[in-house]
Design an enzyme around this catalytic site. Sequence first.
Site, PDB file in Angstrom:
ATOM      1  N   SER A   1      -7.441   4.182   9.435  1.00 33.53           N
ATOM      2  CA  SER A   1      -8.179   4.142   8.171  1.00 33.53           C
ATOM      3  C   SER A   1      -7.471   3.221   7.174  1.00 33.53           C
ATOM      4  O   SER A   1      -8.077   2.312   6.593  1.00 33.53           O
ATOM      5  CB  SER A   1      -8.276   5.572   7.624  1.00 33.53           C
ATOM      6  OG  SER A   1      -8.670   5.579   6.290  1.00 33.53           O
TER       7      SER A   1
ATOM      8  N   ASP B   1     -14.920   2.641   7.541  1.00 35.81           N
ATOM      9  CA  ASP B   1     -13.895   3.590   7.084  1.00 35.81           C
ATOM     10  C   ASP B   1     -14.426   4.454   5.950  1.00 35.81           C
ATOM     11  O   ASP B   1     -14.129   5.649   5.878  1.00 35.81           O
ATOM     12  CB  ASP B   1     -12.623   2.858   6.639  1.00 35.81           C
ATOM     13  CG  ASP B   1     -11.625   3.847   6.045  1.00 35.81           C
ATOM     14  OD1 ASP B   1     -11.187   4.737   6.797  1.00 35.81           O
ATOM     15  OD2 ASP B   1     -11.333   3.768   4.847  1.00 35.81           O
TER      16      ASP B   1
ATOM     17  N   ARG C   1     -14.709  12.794   7.660  1.00 39.41           N
ATOM     18  CA  ARG C   1     -13.475  13.511   8.008  1.00 39.41           C
ATOM     19  C   ARG C   1     -13.087  14.493   6.910  1.00 39.41           C
ATOM     20  O   ARG C   1     -12.582  15.579   7.176  1.00 39.41           O
ATOM     21  CB  ARG C   1     -12.338  12.503   8.226  1.00 39.41           C
ATOM     22  CG  ARG C   1     -12.477  11.723   9.521  1.00 39.41           C
ATOM     23  CD  ARG C   1     -11.545  10.522   9.537  1.00 39.41           C
ATOM     24  NE  ARG C   1     -10.172  10.879   9.302  1.00 39.41           N
ATOM     25  CZ  ARG C   1      -9.294  10.114   8.625  1.00 39.41           C
ATOM     26  NH1 ARG C   1      -9.660   8.938   8.137  1.00 39.41           N
ATOM     27  NH2 ARG C   1      -8.061  10.516   8.441  1.00 39.41           N
TER      28      ARG C   1
ATOM     29  N   LYS D   1      -8.513  -1.207   6.182  1.00 37.93           N
ATOM     30  CA  LYS D   1      -8.749  -1.762   4.839  1.00 37.93           C
ATOM     31  C   LYS D   1      -7.743  -2.869   4.519  1.00 37.93           C
ATOM     32  O   LYS D   1      -8.075  -3.896   3.935  1.00 37.93           O
ATOM     33  CB  LYS D   1      -8.634  -0.644   3.796  1.00 37.93           C
ATOM     34  CG  LYS D   1      -9.832   0.295   3.823  1.00 37.93           C
ATOM     35  CD  LYS D   1      -9.651   1.485   2.919  1.00 37.93           C
ATOM     36  CE  LYS D   1      -8.726   2.503   3.503  1.00 37.93           C
ATOM     37  NZ  LYS D   1      -8.919   3.873   3.121  1.00 37.93           N
TER      38      LYS D   1
ATOM     39  N   HIS E   1       0.835  -1.192   0.000  1.00 37.37           N
ATOM     40  CA  HIS E   1       0.000   0.000   0.000  1.00 37.37           C
ATOM     41  C   HIS E   1       0.872   1.246   0.000  1.00 37.37           C
ATOM     42  O   HIS E   1       1.845   1.325   0.740  1.00 37.37           O
ATOM     43  CB  HIS E   1      -0.902   0.010   1.244  1.00 37.37           C
ATOM     44  CG  HIS E   1      -1.781   1.221   1.313  1.00 37.37           C
ATOM     45  ND1 HIS E   1      -2.970   1.300   0.640  1.00 37.37           N
ATOM     46  CD2 HIS E   1      -1.625   2.403   1.938  1.00 37.37           C
ATOM     47  CE1 HIS E   1      -3.521   2.486   0.862  1.00 37.37           C
ATOM     48  NE2 HIS E   1      -2.723   3.175   1.651  1.00 37.37           N
TER      49      HIS E   1
HETATM   50  N1  URA Z   1      -5.692   7.249   2.987  1.00 38.73           N
HETATM   51  C1  URA Z   1      -6.672   6.574   3.647  1.00 38.73           C
HETATM   52  O1  URA Z   1      -7.100   5.516   3.202  1.00 38.73           O
HETATM   53  N2  URA Z   1      -7.136   7.095   4.802  1.00 38.73           N
HETATM   54  C2  URA Z   1      -6.693   8.250   5.326  1.00 38.73           C
HETATM   55  O2  URA Z   1      -7.160   8.660   6.377  1.00 38.73           O
HETATM   56  C3  URA Z   1      -5.694   8.947   4.629  1.00 38.73           C
HETATM   57  C4  URA Z   1      -5.205   8.404   3.458  1.00 38.73           C
END
Ligand code: URA
Length: 434
Positions: free
Chosen positions: A183, A161, A168, A187, A82
Amino acid sequence: MRMYDLIMKKRNGGELTEEEIYFMIDGYVNGEIPDYQMSAMMMAVYFVGMNEKETLYLTMAMANSGEMLDLSMIEGVKVDKHSTGGVGDKTSLALTPMVAACGVKIAKMSGRGLGHTGGTIDKLESFEGFSTGITTEEFIKNVNEIGISIMGQTKDLAPADKLLYALRDVTATVDNMSLIASSIMSKKLAAGADAIVLDVKTGSGAFMKSKEDAFSLAAEMVKIGKNAGRTMMAVISDMDQPLGNAVGNALEVKEAIATLRGNGPKDFTDLCMTLGSCMLQAANVAGSHEEALQMLQSVIDNGSALEKLADFIEAQGGNRQMVYEEELLPCAQLIIPVYAPVTGYIRKITCDEVGICSLILGGGRETKESVIDLSVGIVLDKKVCDFVYDGEIIAYIHANDMEKAEICKERLLQAYEIGDEKPEPNDIVYGILK
Ligand code: URA
């Protein structure tokens, strides 16, 4: 339990328990807790922060709010990667076939681009017929058979999320370390891989502007992953200027293919080698960095990394020939050179501005519904520390509309800072945490 009391507790500096965090997340997903209470909680967290335990509970509550992918039908260690995102970040396109060609199983979920940053799925759709809209069964079959598959994020993956991130985004509570870490990791944990390699970007084009913050975010995410029983590694890398030379979907695909042929830009190639080494080590396929580098170099030299990309594209409905014949990929009608306005050293290239230039040309999405032009973008011919003469070409704009190209040119020139003094070069990799 009442959400009001939890907001008050956090506002006053208290520590939320596991039970309280699950109550808050489950209630929000079920619609029992309204946006205004969750907004207040996010703002309280923004100012007061969360400790390590709270961040882990929040991550697990969000990961468990939907489907947890079961990849046990795939043999061996499954590795995911990621990136926290940036401009010209086509890393997954070159890195995943390199690593899969070395025998590592890549099971990856990716997203689309929004705003000035690109997304892996959009870039992959430069290949005619390619789709990431595959079922979980096809995903598992492809990883088992060819060692690599990339699918779009399913609706059921960490739905908490999805809701919280949207909230947010409009309540100025994105840039909090615990909230970003939970966050991203919710995932990644829900996506089911055994080992996760993170590319945490720092610099003007990244969420984390300072190296110190990037290292802290990386450390926080590594800790969360380890606590959840996953093998974790994080690379902290530079995003103070665009990565590589190409910015724009098909242009980035072409640069990734060049890299798989051994002809990629140095910064991008070096980053792929470092991340690749981490992935090989995390999967126990290589015992050391040196061994991993040798393996990665040999799959580039013998063509098997490029072949792996073609196999992967074909397995997901795409035209494999496009990997070998670049001219089959989308091409813009106009290629317009941009000239240096003065003589001197390139001191800075503002990342976000280059991303916005690509967006102006039609290569990005202003809203989720926008249709993007895969062929357009920018190829930077000169990067930070290069010396240029007045009138020398510094970049090329690939466009399908002259008016947009002119706007882009003005903006691109603003993104470059040229001066007499040569700047200190940045490293592409600042460090590795595990
Ligand atoms: N990428 C995400 O998936 N979440 C965040 O809070 C910031 C960047």
